[in-house]
Motif scaffolding. Structure first.
Motif, PDB file in Angstrom:
ATOM      1  N   UNK A  86       0.610  -1.119  -0.035  1.00  0.00           N
ATOM      2  CA  UNK A  86      -0.093  -0.040  -0.132  1.00  0.00           C
ATOM      3  C   UNK A  86       0.805   1.131   0.084  1.00  0.00           C
ATOM      4  N   UNK A  87       2.113   1.002   0.362  1.00  0.00           N
ATOM      5  CA  UNK A  87       3.076   2.134   0.295  1.00  0.00           C
ATOM      6  C   UNK A  87       3.343   2.957  -0.878  1.00  0.00           C
ATOM      7  N   UNK A  88       3.086   1.930  -2.054  1.00  0.00           N
ATOM      8  CA  UNK A  88       3.265   2.402  -3.562  1.00  0.00           C
ATOM      9  C   UNK A  88       2.118   2.277  -4.436  1.00  0.00           C
ATOM     10  N   UNK A  89       1.961   3.277  -5.559  1.00  0.00           N
ATOM     11  CA  UNK A  89       1.051   3.220  -6.144  1.00  0.00           C
ATOM     12  C   UNK A  89       0.872   1.852  -7.051  1.00  0.00           C
ATOM     13  N   UNK A  90      -0.154   1.179  -6.973  1.00  0.00           N
ATOM     14  CA  UNK A  90      -0.082   0.018  -7.544  1.00  0.00           C
ATOM     15  C   UNK A  90      -1.394   0.219  -9.014  1.00  0.00           C
ATOM     16  N   UNK A  91      -0.770   0.679  -9.798  1.00  0.00           N
ATOM     17  CA  UNK A  91      -1.683   1.358 -10.900  1.00  0.00           C
ATOM     18  C   UNK A  91      -2.400   0.271 -11.588  1.00  0.00           C
ATOM     19  N   UNK A  92      -2.122  -0.916 -11.671  1.00  0.00           N
ATOM     20  CA  UNK A  92      -3.028  -1.945 -12.220  1.00  0.00           C
ATOM     21  C   UNK A  92      -3.785  -2.783 -11.274  1.00  0.00           C
ATOM     22  N   UNK A  93      -3.875  -2.515  -9.884  1.00  0.00           N
ATOM     23  CA  UNK A  93      -4.427  -3.139  -8.712  1.00  0.00           C
ATOM     24  C   UNK A  93      -5.642  -2.442  -8.458  1.00  0.00           C
ATOM     25  N   UNK A  94      -6.565  -2.775  -7.933  1.00  0.00           N
ATOM     26  CA  UNK A  94      -7.803  -2.395  -7.381  1.00  0.00           C
ATOM     27  C   UNK A  94      -7.645  -1.890  -5.824  1.00  0.00           C
ATOM     28  N   UNK A  95      -6.282  -2.321  -5.352  1.00  0.00           N
ATOM     29  CA  UNK A  95      -5.822  -2.254  -3.915  1.00  0.00           C
ATOM     30  C   UNK A  95      -5.993  -0.595  -3.560  1.00  0.00           C
ATOM     31  N   UNK A  96      -6.442  -0.275  -2.637  1.00  0.00           N
ATOM     32  CA  UNK A  96      -6.425   1.131  -2.128  1.00  0.00           C
ATOM     33  C   UNK A  96      -5.473   1.475  -1.517  1.00  0.00           C
ATOM     34  N   UNK A  97      -4.378   1.698  -2.236  1.00  0.00           N
ATOM     35  CA  UNK A  97      -3.074   2.309  -1.683  1.00  0.00           C
ATOM     36  C   UNK A  97      -3.002   3.797  -1.438  1.00  0.00           C
ATOM     37  N   UNK A  98      -1.943   4.271  -0.713  1.00  0.00           N
ATOM     38  CA  UNK A  98      -1.798   5.472  -0.366  1.00  0.00           C
ATOM     39  C   UNK A  98      -2.080   6.505  -1.466  1.00  0.00           C
ATOM     40  N   UNK A  99      -1.739   6.075  -2.459  1.00  0.00           N
ATOM     41  CA  UNK A  99      -1.800   7.052  -3.756  1.00  0.00           C
ATOM     42  C   UNK A  99      -3.215   7.142  -4.258  1.00  0.00           C
ATOM     43  N   UNK A 100      -3.680   6.012  -4.425  1.00  0.00           N
ATOM     44  CA  UNK A 100      -5.126   5.961  -4.789  1.00  0.00           C
ATOM     45  C   UNK A 100      -6.078   6.906  -3.757  1.00  0.00           C
ATOM     46  N   UNK A 101      -5.866   6.525  -2.506  1.00  0.00           N
ATOM     47  CA  UNK A 101      -6.529   7.427  -1.541  1.00  0.00           C
ATOM     48  C   UNK A 101      -6.595   8.942  -1.680  1.00  0.00           C
ATOM     49  N   UNK A 102      -5.343   9.328  -2.391  1.00  0.00           N
ATOM     50  CA  UNK A 102      -5.264  10.859  -2.634  1.00  0.00           C
ATOM     51  C   UNK A 102      -5.685  10.980  -4.334  1.00  0.00           C
ATOM     52  N   UNK A 103      -6.311  10.072  -4.848  1.00  0.00           N
ATOM     53  CA  UNK A 103      -6.983  10.263  -6.142  1.00  0.00           C
ATOM     54  C   UNK A 103      -6.295   9.665  -7.497  1.00  0.00           C
ATOM     55  N   UNK A 104      -5.081   9.023  -7.019  1.00  0.00           N
ATOM     56  CA  UNK A 104      -4.328   8.536  -8.202  1.00  0.00           C
ATOM     57  C   UNK A 104      -5.119   7.499  -8.988  1.00  0.00           C
ATOM     58  N   UNK A 105      -5.184   7.154 -10.288  1.00  0.00           N
ATOM     59  CA  UNK A 105      -6.045   6.520 -11.059  1.00  0.00           C
ATOM     60  C   UNK A 105      -5.547   5.016 -11.165  1.00  0.00           C
ATOM     61  N   UNK A 106      -6.454   4.265 -11.256  1.00  0.00           N
ATOM     62  CA  UNK A 106      -6.406   2.812 -11.850  1.00  0.00           C
ATOM     63  C   UNK A 106      -6.219   2.765 -13.476  1.00  0.00           C
ATOM     64  N   UNK A 107      -5.051   2.135 -13.655  1.00  0.00           N
ATOM     65  CA  UNK A 107      -4.669   2.293 -15.232  1.00  0.00           C
ATOM     66  C   UNK A 107      -4.168   0.711 -15.698  1.00  0.00           C
ATOM     67  N   UNK A 108      -5.340  -0.014 -15.939  1.00  0.00           N
ATOM     68  CA  UNK A 108      -4.990  -1.390 -16.560  1.00  0.00           C
ATOM     69  C   UNK A 108      -3.998  -1.413 -17.711  1.00  0.00           C
ATOM     70  N   UNK A 109      -2.906  -2.278 -17.720  1.00  0.00           N
ATOM     71  CA  UNK A 109      -1.892  -2.395 -18.735  1.00  0.00           C
ATOM     72  C   UNK A 109      -0.777  -1.300 -18.517  1.00  0.00           C
ATOM     73  N   UNK A 110      -0.714  -0.542 -17.295  1.00  0.00           N
ATOM     74  CA  UNK A 110       0.329   0.419 -17.390  1.00  0.00           C
ATOM     75  C   UNK A 110       1.707  -0.022 -17.310  1.00  0.00           C
ATOM     76  N   UNK A 111       2.072  -1.085 -16.304  1.00  0.00           N
ATOM     77  CA  UNK A 111       3.125  -1.642 -16.185  1.00  0.00           C
ATOM     78  C   UNK A 111       3.797  -2.301 -17.430  1.00  0.00           C
ATOM     79  N   UNK A 112       2.891  -2.936 -18.115  1.00  0.00           N
ATOM     80  CA  UNK A 112       3.362  -3.675 -19.512  1.00  0.00           C
ATOM     81  C   UNK A 112       3.735  -2.644 -20.230  1.00  0.00           C
ATOM     82  N   UNK A 113       2.924  -1.655 -20.534  1.00  0.00           N
ATOM     83  CA  UNK A 113       3.200  -0.475 -21.461  1.00  0.00           C
ATOM     84  C   UNK A 113       4.521   0.229 -21.050  1.00  0.00           C
TER      85      UNK A 113
END
Length: 615
Positions: free
Chosen positions: A234-261
């Motif tokens: 949760x300490x880092x933005x997990x862009x491809x996961x639905x996990x409510x990490x500290x950055x998603x709690x700040x509003x950072x988006x969920x972006x499927x395929x981000x890491x592969x790209x």
């Protein structure tokens, strides 16, 4: 490596096609320059008493033909026309196109004579890039664990440094001419922190971004990302996961395929103009501050363990020595790695993550595979390689000379300094280009044999970040701080500016000596990894009234302002790179019109005309 030089600048296309709102730009008319040649200037040719000089083809930086000088810069390619702004006051804020920034005329060092815009002669035009921080985000030497103390200790956008840098190269190529003089861009200078962790693979990425070719911004497992952002923490933005990490709690988006790209190949057109390189602390030291060539750190860098979290006590201990620089052997960091090895993540080892030495840094620059638009070595010569010296001089234009300094410590510290040997070389070099100078006591020194020329000095560190602390890598040598450099440059009235980076802030400072002619400007430019993602175009002109003007114009990358979170193409990732950086935690929140003035600087630190007396 090969790459096309015909890449489309996407943002310029949108602006010029009317798909974006036009903003009013600023510029000087040049019709009155027709037929004016100005005073004769001697192209530097005589060798100074032993400075290292870059080998540049005679035609590479030659005086531009008069017909070419009057081509205007296309609209929308500089911040005179339009700038990125943040919209919204909370959550994930989007980037929008904002109005340009006006020209600020600064008369701190010389008056602004009336009618100067009708009689100017352009002398030089070039781009300054700085603090690209091309990062292997999967490297075991990274210290993401510091985020337990401060969210700002880890960058949301770092996985996209390569496509972000390529978009800046596209913008420089599209600009072609100075926005105020229309003079063709002669070269680009990258003033250090070209890479992030002193890794061989990062250096290869930088050289390819600058010279052109295909880059795969991935290490370790060729098919999968192995860093913080698929860790489930949760300490880092997990862009491809639905996990409510500290950055998603700040509003950072969920972006499927981000890491592969993020690890897909990227193609850089390479700069269409010659480019030069100046070293920064991140180019010289692991992480920009750790002990170089340390056997344990060398093994960790290429190994298969990556530490993501540590105790609060360990994070505090490392943060303390990081700030003070009192651990030149990186003992605290190495002890943390050893003590926490059992909890480290297992990743794929990679020999391409090897640390590089100054000699290897020079060798890579001199490799013909990275020649690009030239010059061979990008400022460095075989003499540099033979002596492992990272400073040199090079011709900028007729009667204008560049001096590139090495301000890095060879032992672990993020601050800068200049050793006595380099300081003596700098004094001799300045004297060789100045028919009139002053000694340390203020007495006039005349040198009829000098190749009288205007001088621009480049370094990574700016004056406030330079100290006199001893360098454990060169303990026998005295060190000189920023004030020492200012004092030396002030003795030579033909020094126009000292241009640097490191601070990640736009700041322009006048340095005035008691003798009015002995004055110069320090131009400090923000980074292209953090907000506000800037570089500069710098134009030098003769006003023919006893003054010179130095125009400094900020530029952004060629990526579109509008970010489509579903667009994971190279261009889409470059736009996302900027938008993520504008949402990074830990940045000062003082804002005006969607601009964080603390990093972007005030109006007088951005687009300026800097007047200085001509000696």
């Amino acid at each position: 490596m090969t790459g096309t030089r015909s890449a489309v600048n996407r943002r310029h296309f949108l602006l010029s096609s009317g798909a974006a709102v036009a903003a009013v730009g600023a510029g000087w008319p040049l019709a009155a320059l027709e037929g004016r040649t100005g005073p004769a200037l001697v192209r530097p040719s005589r060798a100074a008493p032993d400075p290292v000089r870059a080998a540049v083809p005679a035609q590479a930086l030659h005086e531009a033909p008069r017909a070419a000088v009057r081509r205007p810069a296309p609209f929308g390619l500089t911040t005179l026309d339009t700038t990125a702004r943040i919209s919204g006051s909370h959550g994930y804020r989007r980037i929008v196109q904002g109005p340009g920034w006006p020209l600020a005329v600064r008369t701190d060092l010389a008056p602004a004579g009336s009618g100067r815009d009708t009689r100017r002669t352009p002398l030089a035009c070039f781009a300054q890039l700085t603090d690209l921080h091309l990062a292997d985000v999967q490297s075991p030497l990274r210290t993401e664990f510091l985020r337990t103390r401060s969210l700002g200790s880890w960058r949301l956008q770092e996985a996209l440094t390569v496509p972000g840098a390529v978009a800046l190269i596209e913008q420089v190529n599209a600009l072609k001419n100075g926005p105020h003089t229309g003079r063709p861009m002669a070269f680009a200078m990258s003033t250090g922190d070209n890479v992030d962790s002193n890794l061989t693979i990062e250096l290869q990425w930088f050289l390819t971004v600058m010279s052109g070719g295909r880059i795969t911004p991935n290490t370790g497992d060729p098919a999968h990302y192995e860093g913080t952002q698929d860790s489930g923490l949760r300490l880092f933005w997990q862009a491809e996961s639905a996990l409510r990490d500290v950055d998603k709690l700040r509003g950072m988006p969920y972006i499927p395929g981000y890491l592969e790209a993020a690890i897909r190949p990227v193609t850089s057109p390479g700069l269409a103009v010659p480019w030069f390189s100046t070293p920064g602390n991140h180019d010289a030291l692991p992480g920009g501050c750790l002990a170089p060539e340390d056997p344990q750190l060398r093994d960790v860098a290429v190994g298969g363990l990556k530490l993501l979290t540590v105790s609060d006590a360990d994070a505090a201990a490392y943060a303390k020595v990081l700030n003070t620089g009192d651990d030149p052997k990186s003992t605290v960091f190495k002890d943390i790695l050893t003590r926490n090895a059992a909890k480290a993540r297992t990743i794929t080892p990679d020999p391409d993550r090897a640390l590089f030495t100054p000699h290897e840094y020079l060798t890579a620059h001199l490799d013909p595979a990275h020649a690009g638009a030239g010059p061979a070595g990008h400022g460095y010569t075989q003499d540099n390689l033979n002596d492992d010296l990272l400073y040199y001089t090079f011709p900028i234009a007729d009667g204008v000379v560049g001096i590139s300094l090495d301000t890095t410590y060879r032992s672990g510290h993020f601050q800068g300094s200049v050793g006595s040997a380099q300081m003596d070389w700098l004094e001799r070099t300045l004297a060789s280009y100045s028919a009139l100078s002053y000694d340390a006591d203020g007495h006039v020194v005349r040198n009829a044999a000098a190749d009288d020329a205007l001088v621009l000095v480049f370094s990574h560190h700016h004056s406030p970040s330079m100290t006199r602390r001893r360098d454990a890598g060169r303990p026998e040598e005295d060190r000189h701080d920023g004030q020492d450099v200012i004092d030396l440059l002030s003795r030579f009235p033909n020094v126009v500016a000292w241009i640097n980076g490191h601070s990640h802030v736009n700041k322009i400072t006048p340095h005035r000596h008691a003798a009015a002619a002995r004055s110069f400007w320090e131009v400090n430019t923000a980074s292209h990894v953090d907000y506000p993602h800037h570089a500069r175009v710098i134009e030098l002109v003769d006003n023919h009234d006893g003054t010179l003007s130095l125009f400094t114009t900020l530029i952004e990358s060629g990526a579109p302002y509008r970010t489509d979170l579903a667009d994971l193409s190279q261009t889409g990732l470059a736009s996302l790179y900027r938008e993520l950086s504008y949402n990074a935690p830990g940045l000062p929140e003082a804002m005006s019109g969607g601009v964080r003035t603390s990093s972007a600087g005030t109006a007088t630190d951005r687009n300026t005309e800097l007047l200085v007396r001509r000696a």
